[in-house]
Design a protein around this motif. Sequence first.
Motif, PDB file in Angstrom:
ATOM      1  N   GLN A  62       9.819  -0.677   1.470  1.00  0.00           N
ATOM      2  CA  GLN A  62       8.933  -1.820   1.622  1.00  0.00           C
ATOM      3  C   GLN A  62       7.925  -1.860   0.475  1.00  0.00           C
ATOM      4  N   THR A  63       7.304  -3.015   0.292  1.00  0.00           N
ATOM      5  CA  THR A  63       6.250  -3.187  -0.712  1.00  0.00           C
ATOM      6  C   THR A  63       4.912  -2.882  -0.050  1.00  0.00           C
ATOM      7  N   ILE A  64       4.214  -1.883  -0.567  1.00  0.00           N
ATOM      8  CA  ILE A  64       2.921  -1.481  -0.003  1.00  0.00           C
ATOM      9  C   ILE A  64       1.800  -2.170  -0.776  1.00  0.00           C
ATOM     10  N   HIS A  65       0.935  -2.876  -0.071  1.00  0.00           N
ATOM     11  CA  HIS A  65      -0.219  -3.529  -0.690  1.00  0.00           C
ATOM     12  C   HIS A  65      -1.443  -2.642  -0.421  1.00  0.00           C
ATOM     13  N   ASP A  66      -1.550  -1.588  -1.202  1.00  0.00           N
ATOM     14  CA  ASP A  66      -2.556  -0.555  -0.960  1.00  0.00           C
ATOM     15  C   ASP A  66      -3.827  -0.836  -1.769  1.00  0.00           C
ATOM     16  N   PHE A  67      -4.434  -1.998  -1.505  1.00  0.00           N
ATOM     17  CA  PHE A  67      -5.661  -2.405  -2.178  1.00  0.00           C
ATOM     18  C   PHE A  67      -6.320  -3.483  -1.337  1.00  0.00           C
ATOM     19  N   GLY A  68      -7.575  -3.752  -1.607  1.00  0.00           N
ATOM     20  CA  GLY A  68      -8.297  -4.764  -0.844  1.00  0.00           C
ATOM     21  C   GLY A  68      -9.146  -5.643  -1.734  1.00  0.00           C
ATOM     22  N   GLY A  69      -9.442  -6.857  -1.248  1.00  0.00           N
ATOM     23  CA  GLY A  69     -10.346  -7.744  -1.942  1.00  0.00           C
ATOM     24  C   GLY A  69      -9.742  -8.544  -3.074  1.00  0.00           C
ATOM     25  N   PHE A  70      -8.414  -8.667  -3.100  1.00  0.00           N
ATOM     26  CA  PHE A  70      -7.742  -9.406  -4.163  1.00  0.00           C
ATOM     27  C   PHE A  70      -7.228 -10.743  -3.629  1.00  0.00           C
ATOM     28  N   PRO A  71      -6.818 -11.656  -4.524  1.00  0.00           N
ATOM     29  CA  PRO A  71      -6.323 -12.972  -4.076  1.00  0.00           C
ATOM     30  C   PRO A  71      -5.099 -12.859  -3.174  1.00  0.00           C
ATOM     31  N   ASP A  72      -4.931 -13.844  -2.313  1.00  0.00           N
ATOM     32  CA  ASP A  72      -3.839 -13.832  -1.336  1.00  0.00           C
ATOM     33  C   ASP A  72      -2.466 -13.737  -1.992  1.00  0.00           C
ATOM     34  N   GLU A  73      -2.329 -14.314  -3.181  1.00  0.00           N
ATOM     35  CA  GLU A  73      -1.008 -14.309  -3.813  1.00  0.00           C
ATOM     36  C   GLU A  73      -0.488 -12.902  -4.060  1.00  0.00           C
ATOM     37  N   LEU A  74      -1.388 -11.942  -4.271  1.00  0.00           N
ATOM     38  CA  LEU A  74      -0.952 -10.565  -4.487  1.00  0.00           C
ATOM     39  C   LEU A  74      -0.305  -9.986  -3.230  1.00  0.00           C
ATOM     40  N   TYR A  75      -0.851 -10.341  -2.083  1.00  0.00           N
ATOM     41  CA  TYR A  75      -0.360  -9.784  -0.820  1.00  0.00           C
ATOM     42  C   TYR A  75       0.953 -10.432  -0.384  1.00  0.00           C
ATOM     43  N   ARG A  76       1.294 -11.550  -1.010  1.00  0.00           N
ATOM     44  CA  ARG A  76       2.563 -12.207  -0.682  1.00  0.00           C
ATOM     45  C   ARG A  76       3.726 -11.670  -1.519  1.00  0.00           C
ATOM     46  N   ILE A  77       3.424 -10.874  -2.527  1.00  0.00           N
ATOM     47  CA  ILE A  77       4.485 -10.350  -3.391  1.00  0.00           C
ATOM     48  C   ILE A  77       5.302  -9.297  -2.653  1.00  0.00           C
ATOM     49  N   ARG A  78       6.599  -9.423  -2.769  1.00  0.00           N
ATOM     50  CA  ARG A  78       7.519  -8.396  -2.260  1.00  0.00           C
ATOM     51  C   ARG A  78       8.433  -7.985  -3.406  1.00  0.00           C
ATOM     52  N   TYR A  79       8.429  -6.694  -3.702  1.00  0.00           N
ATOM     53  CA  TYR A  79       9.340  -6.184  -4.724  1.00  0.00           C
ATOM     54  C   TYR A  79      10.498  -5.526  -3.987  1.00  0.00           C
ATOM     55  N   ALA A  80      11.594  -6.282  -3.871  1.00  0.00           N
ATOM     56  CA  ALA A  80      12.663  -5.913  -2.935  1.00  0.00           C
ATOM     57  C   ALA A  80      13.786  -5.106  -3.578  1.00  0.00           C
ATOM     58  N   ALA A  81      13.439  -4.174  -4.452  1.00  0.00           N
ATOM     59  CA  ALA A  81      14.468  -3.311  -5.042  1.00  0.00           C
ATOM     60  C   ALA A  81      15.041  -2.381  -3.975  1.00  0.00           C
ATOM     61  N   PRO A  82      16.322  -2.057  -4.074  1.00  0.00           N
ATOM     62  CA  PRO A  82      16.882  -1.058  -3.160  1.00  0.00           C
ATOM     63  C   PRO A  82      16.343   0.321  -3.467  1.00  0.00           C
ATOM     64  N   GLY A  83      16.429   1.201  -2.492  1.00  0.00           N
ATOM     65  CA  GLY A  83      16.084   2.596  -2.715  1.00  0.00           C
ATOM     66  C   GLY A  83      17.261   3.358  -3.291  1.00  0.00           C
ATOM     67  N   ALA A  84      17.092   4.679  -3.385  1.00  0.00           N
ATOM     68  CA  ALA A  84      18.149   5.525  -3.951  1.00  0.00           C
ATOM     69  C   ALA A  84      18.167   6.868  -3.224  1.00  0.00           C
ATOM     70  N   PRO A  85      18.599   6.870  -1.956  1.00  0.00           N
ATOM     71  CA  PRO A  85      18.599   8.127  -1.199  1.00  0.00           C
ATOM     72  C   PRO A  85      19.423   9.226  -1.853  1.00  0.00           C
ATOM     73  N   ASP A  86      20.521   8.856  -2.528  1.00  0.00           N
ATOM     74  CA  ASP A  86      21.341   9.872  -3.197  1.00  0.00           C
ATOM     75  C   ASP A  86      20.587  10.524  -4.345  1.00  0.00           C
ATOM     76  N   VAL A  87      19.848   9.716  -5.104  1.00  0.00           N
ATOM     77  CA  VAL A  87      19.061  10.262  -6.212  1.00  0.00           C
ATOM     78  C   VAL A  87      17.902  11.112  -5.678  1.00  0.00           C
ATOM     79  N   ALA A  88      17.349  10.727  -4.533  1.00  0.00           N
ATOM     80  CA  ALA A  88      16.289  11.530  -3.918  1.00  0.00           C
ATOM     81  C   ALA A  88      16.755  12.959  -3.691  1.00  0.00           C
ATOM     82  N   GLN A  89      17.980  13.112  -3.238  1.00  0.00           N
ATOM     83  CA  GLN A  89      18.519  14.458  -3.028  1.00  0.00           C
ATOM     84  C   GLN A  89      18.679  15.194  -4.354  1.00  0.00           C
ATOM     85  N   GLU A  90      19.036  14.472  -5.406  1.00  0.00           N
ATOM     86  CA  GLU A  90      19.156  15.095  -6.729  1.00  0.00           C
ATOM     87  C   GLU A  90      17.795  15.586  -7.219  1.00  0.00           C
ATOM     88  N   VAL A  91      16.769  14.776  -6.996  1.00  0.00           N
ATOM     89  CA  VAL A  91      15.425  15.159  -7.423  1.00  0.00           C
ATOM     90  C   VAL A  91      14.995  16.434  -6.706  1.00  0.00           C
TER      91      VAL A  91
END
Length: 261
Positions: A62-91
């Motif tokens: 999910q897209t985390i909006h970990d900030f406050g006090g900014f314009p509404d348009e920032l909170y509407r942004i979703r960066y919908a890239a897939p994850g990489a569970p296989d690469v997580a195991q490699e890391v």
Amino acid sequence: MTTALPVLFISHGSPMHAVEPSQAATDWAAEARRISRPRAILMVSAHWESSLPLVSGAAQPQTIHDFGGFPDELYRIRYAAPGAPDVAQEVVSCLQAAGIQSGVEGFRGLDHGAWVPLLKMYPAADVPVLQLSVQPELGAAHHLALGRAIASLRERGVLIVASGHMTHNLRDYMMSWRGVKQDAYALEFRDWITARLLADDLPALVEWEARAPHARRAHPTTEHFMPFFVALGAGAAAGRPQRFHDSLEQGVLAMDAWRWG
């Protein structure tokens, strides 16, 4: 044979870089265009702290909006890239092979230290993304070791992007907007780091808190500088670093961005 990908360090700045034009964001995008398409992107963000290194394993973060006090348009942004569970195991395997205890966190999303620069670098959100947390209390040497441990991922199609800040004093940043004139401490700190980096003086860099001018003012807390050391460790064998962005926001936030390889 797969060409090894570079390692990047980005000073990610305000979340407003996601919606307002800036030279920093333009340079992030230009740098991404120079890089072969990654199999996955490993973001090391200052905005995910944990007691031991954790790797995000969500299949659709999910897209985390970990900030406050900014314009509404920032909170509407979703960066919908897939994850990489296989690469997580490699890391995790890389870290454990280096004797570094670590694990996978299966629900972590992408914080703004990750998705703001990625929105400019890979706007289609079509490259899998995962994150690695930082442990500020463990210091620079620990993060240098983290970087060294994951360096081999470059040869497996993983782009390592460390997202923090060259200087990060938010109190001075806010005071500058109120008209309080800042002195040259941020530039002096940045220039010392640059000189030591180009001289390959790792001992001095690791001891930055004791040796760099204005270290505590440049980083009242250290979490935003720890990604730099991950990039330094991961890119150490990739050749001489090159700076691809250099600016200063409000006289206090150094927006330096570097590439190894």
